[in-house]
Design an enzyme around this catalytic site. Structure first.
Site, PDB file in Angstrom:
ATOM      1  N   GLU A  30       0.840  -1.195   0.000  1.00  0.00           N
ATOM      2  CA  GLU A  30       0.000   0.000   0.000  1.00  0.00           C
ATOM      3  C   GLU A  30       0.870   1.237   0.000  1.00  0.00           C
ATOM      4  O   GLU A  30       1.964   1.247   0.559  1.00  0.00           O
ATOM      5  CB  GLU A  30      -0.908  -0.010   1.228  1.00  0.00           C
ATOM      6  CG  GLU A  30      -1.955  -1.079   1.104  1.00  0.00           C
ATOM      7  CD  GLU A  30      -2.780  -1.263   2.361  1.00  0.00           C
ATOM      8  OE1 GLU A  30      -3.912  -1.720   2.240  1.00  0.00           O
ATOM      9  OE2 GLU A  30      -2.296  -0.944   3.450  1.00  0.00           O
ATOM     10  N   GLU A  80      10.793  -1.782   6.863  1.00  0.00           N
ATOM     11  CA  GLU A  80      11.894  -1.009   7.446  1.00  0.00           C
ATOM     12  C   GLU A  80      12.861  -0.661   6.307  1.00  0.00           C
ATOM     13  O   GLU A  80      13.597  -1.522   5.815  1.00  0.00           O
ATOM     14  CB  GLU A  80      12.577  -1.851   8.530  1.00  0.00           C
ATOM     15  CG  GLU A  80      13.897  -1.317   9.029  1.00  0.00           C
ATOM     16  CD  GLU A  80      13.880   0.164   9.414  1.00  0.00           C
ATOM     17  OE1 GLU A  80      12.997   0.612  10.163  1.00  0.00           O
ATOM     18  OE2 GLU A  80      14.783   0.893   8.937  1.00  0.00           O
ATOM     19  N   SER A 119      12.208   7.008   7.403  1.00  0.00           N
ATOM     20  CA  SER A 119      11.912   6.701   8.804  1.00  0.00           C
ATOM     21  C   SER A 119      12.462   5.316   9.134  1.00  0.00           C
ATOM     22  O   SER A 119      12.218   4.348   8.406  1.00  0.00           O
ATOM     23  CB  SER A 119      10.396   6.722   9.014  1.00  0.00           C
ATOM     24  OG  SER A 119      10.080   6.288  10.319  1.00  0.00           O
ATOM     25  N   CYS A 126       0.316   5.682   7.322  1.00  0.00           N
ATOM     26  CA  CYS A 126       1.736   5.425   7.212  1.00  0.00           C
ATOM     27  C   CYS A 126       2.190   4.644   8.422  1.00  0.00           C
ATOM     28  O   CYS A 126       1.843   4.974   9.539  1.00  0.00           O
ATOM     29  CB  CYS A 126       2.510   6.729   7.170  1.00  0.00           C
ATOM     30  SG  CYS A 126       2.303   7.573   5.637  1.00  0.00           S
TER      31      CYS A 126
END
Ligand code: SAH
Ligand code: SF4
Length: 372
Positions: free
Chosen positions: A91, A171, A201, A345
Site C-alpha cells: 500500500e 523497514e 523513517s 503510514c
C-alpha cells in the site's frame, strides 16, 4: 523469467553498458513512462536501434499494477493498493496538504498543491514492533528499486507529489541498496524531488544510519524512538536488543555532527507504557544535546495489538509541555487522517491475496509540514 522494472536503474544501466547504449537516454525513457505508464517501447521513437530488442526482452514500463484506490471522505487522503509481479500487495498513501481545511485557515496553501506520498519499502517487516500492523505480518519480501519508484509513478497520476516519506510498510534501512537507488532516481529527472522533501523513517538500524548520510546527503532522517530508556524500548520493539539505545544515540550524534541536519523523532504515546512525566524528562535529557523535532504519535489500535491504548489528550499535552518548556525541544502532535479508508503510514498491513485492506488506523501529517 520475470521482467525487470525500467526503474531498476542499476540493472538498466549495466544492460545499456553491455549493449553500448548511452545512459543519457534513461531519463527520456522514464519521462515517457511517467506520462504513459501503459506504453510500448516502440512508441519512444528516438532511441538507438539496439535499445528496442533489449527493452522488449528484459524490461517493462511498470512491473506493478494499481489494483485499487480508496479516497477518504476527508478529501485529503487516498490509499493505493499496488500488486507486485510476485502476486504480493503493498500500500502507498497520498496526502494532499493544500486541501486540508482548518490547518491553513481553510485557504489553499501558498505555492499551490503539494502532496506527500507515504511509500512502502518491504512486504511485511521483520522488526516485529508490538504496536505495528505491518510487524505482525512478519517479513515477506524486499521491494526492488523499481517497485519502490513505481509507487511514485502510480501516485503521480492521482496527485502532484512534492514530498516522499518512507513510512509505509517495512523497514527501509533493512532494504538499504534498493532504498538508496530508489531515492537517487526520485532526485533525478523526470521526478526531480528535492532531497529536503524526502524523509526516511527507521526503527534505528545503527550501522545504516551513518551510511545513509553519506549515500543520501540532505535527505531527512526520522527515527522511531518510542521510549527514552532501553528496557521499555526492548519491551515494545524487539529490534532494540540488537540496536541498543546507547549505540543508537551515538549514531544520531555522529549523523548530526556530519550532516548538520535536524533529526525527526517519532514517539508513539502508549498509555501507561512510555507516557508519564518521568519519561518525558528522560526523553528531554536524552535529546537535549541534539537538534530534533519530536513528533508525538497517537497510537492507532490494530487488530492483534489489544495490549496497548493511546494516551489521553491531557497527558499528551503534559508530555509535550515538559519537552518544550524544560528542554526547549520542538514538539508536534500527529493528527489522524484517512481512517475511513484504513490508510496510515507505518500501519499498513496486507493480509490476503486480493483487495483486503488494513486494520483501523490514522495518518501522519506533520513531519512534512515542518519543512515546507
Ligand atoms: N519501519 C520504519 C518505517 C515504517 S513505520 C519505522 O518503524 O520507522 C512508520 C511509523 O509508523 C513509525 O514511526 C512507526 O513506529 C509508526 N507506527 C507503527 N504502528 C503504529 C501504530 N499502531 N500507531 C501509530 N503509529 C504506528
Ligand atoms: Fe517494521 Fe516500522 Fe512496523 Fe517496526 S514500526 S514493525 S520497524 S514497519
Amino acid at each position: 523469467m520475470a521482467y525487470r522494472s525500467i526503474f531498476d536503474a542499476p540493472v538498466l544501466q549495466s544492460e545499456f553498458d553491455n549493449a553500448g547504449i548511452n545512459h543519457h537516454f534513461i531519463p527520456l525513457i522514464w519521462k515517457h513512462v511517467l506520462q504513459n505508464p501503459n506504453c510500448k517501447w516502440d512508441e519512444i521513437t528516438s532511441l538507438p536501434s539496439a535499445a528496442y530488442p533489449l527493452l522488449n526482452s528484459k524490461f517493462l514500463p511498470l512491473t506493478t499494477t494499481l489494483h485499487s484506490v480508496s479516497h477518504s471522505t476527508d478529501a485529503v487522503t487516498s490509499k493505493l493498493l499496488i500488486k507486485l509481479q510476485n502476486g504480493e500487495f503493498v500500500e502507498t498513501v497520498v496526502m494532499r496538504y493544500d486541501t486540508r481545511l482548518g490547518k491553513y485557515a481553510g485557504k489553499p496553501r501558498p505555492g499551490g498543491p503539494r502532496s506527500t506520498l507515504c511509500v512502502s519499502s518491504q512486504v511485511g517487516c521483520k522488526m516485529g514492533c508490538k504496536f505495528c500492523a505491518t510487524g505482525s505480518m512478519g517479513f515477506k519480501s524486499n521491494l526492488s528499486t523499481g517497485e519502490i519508484v513505481e509507487q511514485l509513478v502510480h501516485a503521480s497520476h492521482i496527485s502532484n507529489i512534492r514530498n516522499v516519506v518512507f513510512m509505509g510498510m517495512g523497514e527501509p534501512l533493512n532494504n538499504y541498496s534498493a532504498l538508496v537507488e530508489a531515492v537517487r532516481i526520485m532526485l533525478r529527472s523526470p521526478f526531480q524531488l528535492s532531497p529536503k522533501r524526502i524523509t526516511v523513517s527507521t526503527v534505528g538500524i545503527v550501522h545504516a544510519i551513518s551510511k545513509l548520510q553519506h549515500d543520501l546527503p540532505h535527505v531527512n532522517l526520522a527515527v522511531s524512538l518510542h521510549a527514552p530508556v532501553q528496557d521499555i524500548r526492548c519491551q515494545i520493539m524487539p529490534a532494540a536488543r540488537a540496536f541498543p539505545l546507547g549505540k543508537l544515540m551515538d549514531a544520531l550524534h555522529l549523523y548530526q555532527k556530519n550532516s548538520q541536519q535536524k533529526i525527526f523523532i517519532e514517539y508513539i504515546m502508549l498509555d501507561g507504557v512510555n507516557d508519564d512525566e518521568l519519561q518525558a524528562h528522560q526523553l528531554g535529557k536524552l535529546l537535549e544535546t541534539l537538534e530534533v523535532v519530536v513528533n508525538l504519535i497517537p497510537f492507532n489500535p490494530v487488530g492483534s495489538t489489544t495490549q496497548f491504548r493511546t494516551t489521553n489528550a491531557a497527558k499528551v499535552k503534559c508530555f509535550q509541555r515538559v519537552l518544550r518548556e524544560k528542554y526547549d525541544i520542538r514538539t508536534t502532535v500527529r493528527k489522524e487522517m484517512g481512517q475511513d479508508i484504513n490508510g496510515a503510514c507505518g500501519q499498513l498491513v496486507v493480509s490476503k491475496q486480493d483487495k483486503m485492506l488494513a486494520e483501523n488506523t490514522g495518518l501522519v501529517m506533520d513531519i512534512e509540514d515542518l519543512h515546507l
